[in-house]
Write a protein that holds these residues in place. Structure first.
Motif, PDB file in Angstrom:
ATOM      1  N   ARG A 248      -5.105  -6.976   1.165  1.00 13.99           N
ATOM      2  CA  ARG A 248      -5.338  -6.232   2.387  1.00 13.99           C
ATOM      3  C   ARG A 248      -4.690  -6.969   3.542  1.00 13.99           C
ATOM      4  O   ARG A 248      -4.437  -8.159   3.483  1.00 13.99           O
ATOM      5  CB  ARG A 248      -6.841  -6.086   2.693  1.00 13.99           C
ATOM      6  CG  ARG A 248      -7.563  -5.181   1.717  1.00 13.99           C
ATOM      7  CD  ARG A 248      -7.104  -3.760   1.772  1.00 13.99           C
ATOM      8  NE  ARG A 248      -7.576  -3.065   2.939  1.00 13.99           N
ATOM      9  CZ  ARG A 248      -7.263  -1.818   3.210  1.00 13.99           C
ATOM     10  NH1 ARG A 248      -6.475  -1.145   2.427  1.00 13.99           N
ATOM     11  NH2 ARG A 248      -7.733  -1.232   4.284  1.00 13.99           N
ATOM     12  N   ARG A 249      -4.474  -6.262   4.644  1.00 13.07           N
ATOM     13  CA  ARG A 249      -3.878  -6.906   5.794  1.00 13.07           C
ATOM     14  C   ARG A 249      -4.877  -7.814   6.498  1.00 13.07           C
ATOM     15  O   ARG A 249      -6.083  -7.596   6.463  1.00 13.07           O
ATOM     16  CB  ARG A 249      -3.380  -5.844   6.786  1.00 13.07           C
ATOM     17  CG  ARG A 249      -2.102  -5.150   6.312  1.00 13.07           C
ATOM     18  CD  ARG A 249      -1.474  -4.411   7.473  1.00 13.07           C
ATOM     19  NE  ARG A 249      -0.219  -3.817   7.039  1.00 13.07           N
ATOM     20  CZ  ARG A 249      -0.106  -2.574   6.628  1.00 13.07           C
ATOM     21  NH1 ARG A 249      -1.161  -1.802   6.574  1.00 13.07           N
ATOM     22  NH2 ARG A 249       1.072  -2.095   6.257  1.00 13.07           N
TER      23      ARG A 249
ATOM     24  N   PRO B 209       1.334  -3.334  -1.012  1.00 16.37           N
ATOM     25  CA  PRO B 209       1.113  -2.344  -2.075  1.00 16.37           C
ATOM     26  C   PRO B 209      -0.145  -1.518  -1.855  1.00 16.37           C
ATOM     27  O   PRO B 209      -0.251  -0.395  -2.343  1.00 16.37           O
ATOM     28  CB  PRO B 209       1.019  -3.194  -3.346  1.00 16.37           C
ATOM     29  CG  PRO B 209       0.650  -4.551  -2.874  1.00 16.37           C
ATOM     30  CD  PRO B 209       1.287  -4.715  -1.540  1.00 16.37           C
ATOM     31  N   ASN B 210      -1.088  -2.077  -1.115  1.00 19.97           N
ATOM     32  CA  ASN B 210      -2.340  -1.366  -0.923  1.00 19.97           C
ATOM     33  C   ASN B 210      -2.191  -0.126  -0.037  1.00 19.97           C
ATOM     34  O   ASN B 210      -3.098   0.680   0.070  1.00 19.97           O
ATOM     35  CB  ASN B 210      -3.401  -2.296  -0.333  1.00 19.97           C
ATOM     36  CG  ASN B 210      -4.800  -1.772  -0.595  1.00 19.97           C
ATOM     37  OD1 ASN B 210      -5.143  -1.403  -1.706  1.00 19.97           O
ATOM     38  ND2 ASN B 210      -5.611  -1.732   0.442  1.00 19.97           N
ATOM     39  N   ASP B 211      -1.040   0.033   0.586  1.00 22.58           N
ATOM     40  CA  ASP B 211      -0.765   1.246   1.348  1.00 22.58           C
ATOM     41  C   ASP B 211      -0.314   2.392   0.446  1.00 22.58           C
ATOM     42  O   ASP B 211      -0.204   3.535   0.901  1.00 22.58           O
ATOM     43  CB  ASP B 211       0.332   0.989   2.392  1.00 22.58           C
ATOM     44  CG  ASP B 211      -0.158   0.123   3.538  1.00 22.58           C
ATOM     45  OD1 ASP B 211      -1.391   0.069   3.756  1.00 22.58           O
ATOM     46  OD2 ASP B 211       0.684  -0.503   4.201  1.00 22.58           O
ATOM     47  N   GLN B 212      -0.047   2.090  -0.817  1.00 25.69           N
ATOM     48  CA  GLN B 212       0.504   3.078  -1.739  1.00 25.69           C
ATOM     49  C   GLN B 212      -0.617   3.812  -2.487  1.00 25.69           C
ATOM     50  O   GLN B 212      -1.598   3.193  -2.917  1.00 25.69           O
ATOM     51  CB  GLN B 212       1.440   2.406  -2.733  1.00 25.69           C
ATOM     52  CG  GLN B 212       2.530   1.573  -2.074  1.00 25.69           C
ATOM     53  CD  GLN B 212       3.340   2.376  -1.064  1.00 25.69           C
ATOM     54  OE1 GLN B 212       3.811   3.486  -1.375  1.00 25.69           O
ATOM     55  NE2 GLN B 212       3.509   1.839   0.135  1.00 25.69           N
ATOM     56  N   PRO B 213      -0.480   5.111  -2.675  1.00 28.01           N
ATOM     57  CA  PRO B 213      -1.546   5.891  -3.332  1.00 28.01           C
ATOM     58  C   PRO B 213      -1.911   5.387  -4.727  1.00 28.01           C
ATOM     59  O   PRO B 213      -3.092   5.432  -5.102  1.00 28.01           O
ATOM     60  CB  PRO B 213      -0.947   7.305  -3.397  1.00 28.01           C
ATOM     61  CG  PRO B 213       0.008   7.353  -2.247  1.00 28.01           C
ATOM     62  CD  PRO B 213       0.604   5.968  -2.176  1.00 28.01           C
ATOM     63  N   ASP B 214      -0.917   4.922  -5.510  1.00 28.63           N
ATOM     64  CA  ASP B 214      -1.250   4.487  -6.865  1.00 28.63           C
ATOM     65  C   ASP B 214      -2.113   3.233  -6.849  1.00 28.63           C
ATOM     66  O   ASP B 214      -3.076   3.125  -7.610  1.00 28.63           O
ATOM     67  CB  ASP B 214       0.012   4.277  -7.704  1.00 28.63           C
ATOM     68  CG  ASP B 214       1.020   3.341  -7.072  1.00 28.63           C
ATOM     69  OD1 ASP B 214       0.863   2.980  -5.894  1.00 28.63           O
ATOM     70  OD2 ASP B 214       2.003   2.978  -7.766  1.00 28.63           O
TER      71      ASP B 214
ATOM     72  N   LEU C 215      -7.603   0.638  -7.287  1.00 33.11           N
ATOM     73  CA  LEU C 215      -8.620  -0.205  -6.674  1.00 33.11           C
ATOM     74  C   LEU C 215      -9.916   0.566  -6.449  1.00 33.11           C
ATOM     75  O   LEU C 215     -11.020   0.021  -6.600  1.00 33.11           O
ATOM     76  CB  LEU C 215      -8.095  -0.774  -5.357  1.00 33.11           C
ATOM     77  CG  LEU C 215      -6.895  -1.718  -5.518  1.00 33.11           C
ATOM     78  CD1 LEU C 215      -6.300  -2.057  -4.150  1.00 33.11           C
ATOM     79  CD2 LEU C 215      -7.285  -2.982  -6.260  1.00 33.11           C
ATOM     80  N   ALA C 216      -9.802   1.842  -6.103  1.00 37.30           N
ATOM     81  CA  ALA C 216     -10.994   2.668  -5.925  1.00 37.30           C
ATOM     82  C   ALA C 216     -11.760   2.829  -7.234  1.00 37.30           C
ATOM     83  O   ALA C 216     -12.994   2.951  -7.244  1.00 37.30           O
ATOM     84  CB  ALA C 216     -10.602   4.036  -5.373  1.00 37.30           C
TER      85      ALA C 216
END
Length: 405
Positions: free
Chosen positions: A6-7, A311-316, A321-322
């Motif tokens: 995460r940022r 990478p956490n900005d990407q839908p996959d 992670l969800a």
């Protein structure tokens, strides 16, 4: 630890108190060591092997500290399990049974360890024989009660492939299948580890995530196990929130470890394409070393320091992670849930939210918080109360929980 990338969030001077240093917190639950992986036994797997079937077994030793062995029967095993993608895999672990005069089915605890690292040399089954597993004294507490203990190494830790660190479903399956394997090991069955054995699940930190997943999966994935209760502590139930809490801090290296684990489980995520040179350098250290090296290599790194794009900005990535979030399903047996109020690694509010989620789903939850207690300290403080609670469940004593309070 248990966290995706995460940022970095803005810092204030008193966001929280670091009650212990990163190395102390991790060292209490982990170890890095330069040990060789023992050779696997030559036993062949059955042609139609299913989850929990024993692939191989060989005698080993259980040392609490170097040179200090318990009077315990011990076997290093490999057993079948199910990876996060639903495919069959093989996992290693250890089965421990006290040398005593117990008669009849004995309680079985399937125990999920906290972070040890990614390399095979970090696996509990490798370090038990030489007394280099930091949670061995906690496991000793269960053995002294006359319980058998199954300890998984998790997917890819001690077996081919990269450890799928903090991938919840994979870990939960491995924890449950370790219990199945212990019951199917003939040598353990002769000592009272049978299908009639009451089963308890326990784990802290990474092990808290694994034990929590095992609790949620048990009723559908392993319904034949006589699970009486689960004791989970310091649970990283919501990975993005844990990541935000740690980004750029002393434990930030474990953020990248979690990304490595998810990439191992789901190679299509393509982590390497997001890493810069520094990220690749640290990733190599993490894959070849244990948690001490990983923590040192990644300390105080933010996502911007190790990637060219988050990478956490990407839908996959967001979807995977969800999928790790705990609290979306009620466990099939009561839970003892605990958390340190001064936890500097897993936010206390994450633990409280898991309690609220499980209570809302109708589970029986007993919640215990430890004032002023940091992450590692809580693992030690809670071990006896947690095992006392499990002991009552093994005896068939009821618990009402405290969801109403």
């Amino acid at each position: 630890m248990h966290i995706p990338l995460r940022r970095r969030r803005p810092r204030t001077g008193n966001v929280r108190s670091k009650a212990v240093t990163a190395t102390v917190a991790v060292a209490a639950l982990s170890l890095s060591g330069a040990l060789a992986l023992p050779a696997a036994a030559a036993t062949a797997a059955p042609e139609a092997a299913g989850p929990g079937d024993v692939v191989s077994a060989e005698p080993t030793d259980f040392q609490v500290f170097p040179g200090v062995s318990l009077p315990t029967h011990a076997w290093r095993i490999q057993y079948k399990s199910t990876a996060a993608d639903g495919k069959a895999d093989t996992v290693s672990g250890t089965v421990l049974v006290p040398k005593d005069d117990h008669e009849g089915p004995r309680p079985l605890l399937t125990y999920a360890v906290g972070t040890v690292g990614i390399a095979d040399k970090c696996a509990p089954s490798v370090n038990f024989p030489v007394g280099k597993t930091k949670e061995a004294p906690l496991i000793e507490g269960a053995l002294l009660r006359g319980w058998a203990v199954a300890v998984t190494d998790y997917e890819g830790l001690g077996t081919p492939g990269t450890h799928t660190y903090t991938v919840g479903r994979s870990a939960g399956n491995a924890v449950l299948d370790a219990a199945r394997a212990a019951q199917r090991l003939p040598e353990a069955a002769e000592l009272g580890v049978t299908k009639e054995s009451p089963v308890g699940i326990m784990g802290y930190s990474q092990g808290g995530q694994a034990s929590g997943w095992a609790a949620e999966l048990a009723g559908t994935y392993a319904p034949e196990l006589q699970v009486k209760g689960t004791a989970s502590g310091g649970v990283p139930a919501d990975l993005p929130k844990v990541a935000e809490y740690n980004d750029g801090d002393a434990e930030a290296g474990l953020v990248l470890m979690s990304a490595i684990g998810h990439d191992a489980a789901f190679p299509e995520l393509g982590l390497d394409a997001y890493l810069n040179d520094e990220g690749r350098r640290i990733t190599k250290i993490m894959k070849e070393g244990c948690v001490d090296e990983a923590s040192q290599a990644g300390a105080n790194k933010s996502v911007e320091d190790v990637t060219t794009k988050d990478p956490n900005d990407q839908p996959d990535w967001q979807q995977r992670l969800a999928e790790d979030k705990l609290g979306t399903k009620a466990p099939s047996a009561p839970v003892y849930l605990y958390h340190g109020e001064a936890d500097e690694i897993i936010p206390y509010d994450v633990g409280k939210q898991l309690r609220a989620d499980w209570c809302a789903k109708g589970d029986t939850v007993e919640w215990t918080s430890f004032p002023l207690s940091p992450h590692a300290g809580t693992a030690v403080l809670a071990s006896i109360p947690a095992m006392n609670w499990l002991s009552d469940r093994f005896k068939g004593e009821p618990t009402q929980g405290d969801c109403g309070s």
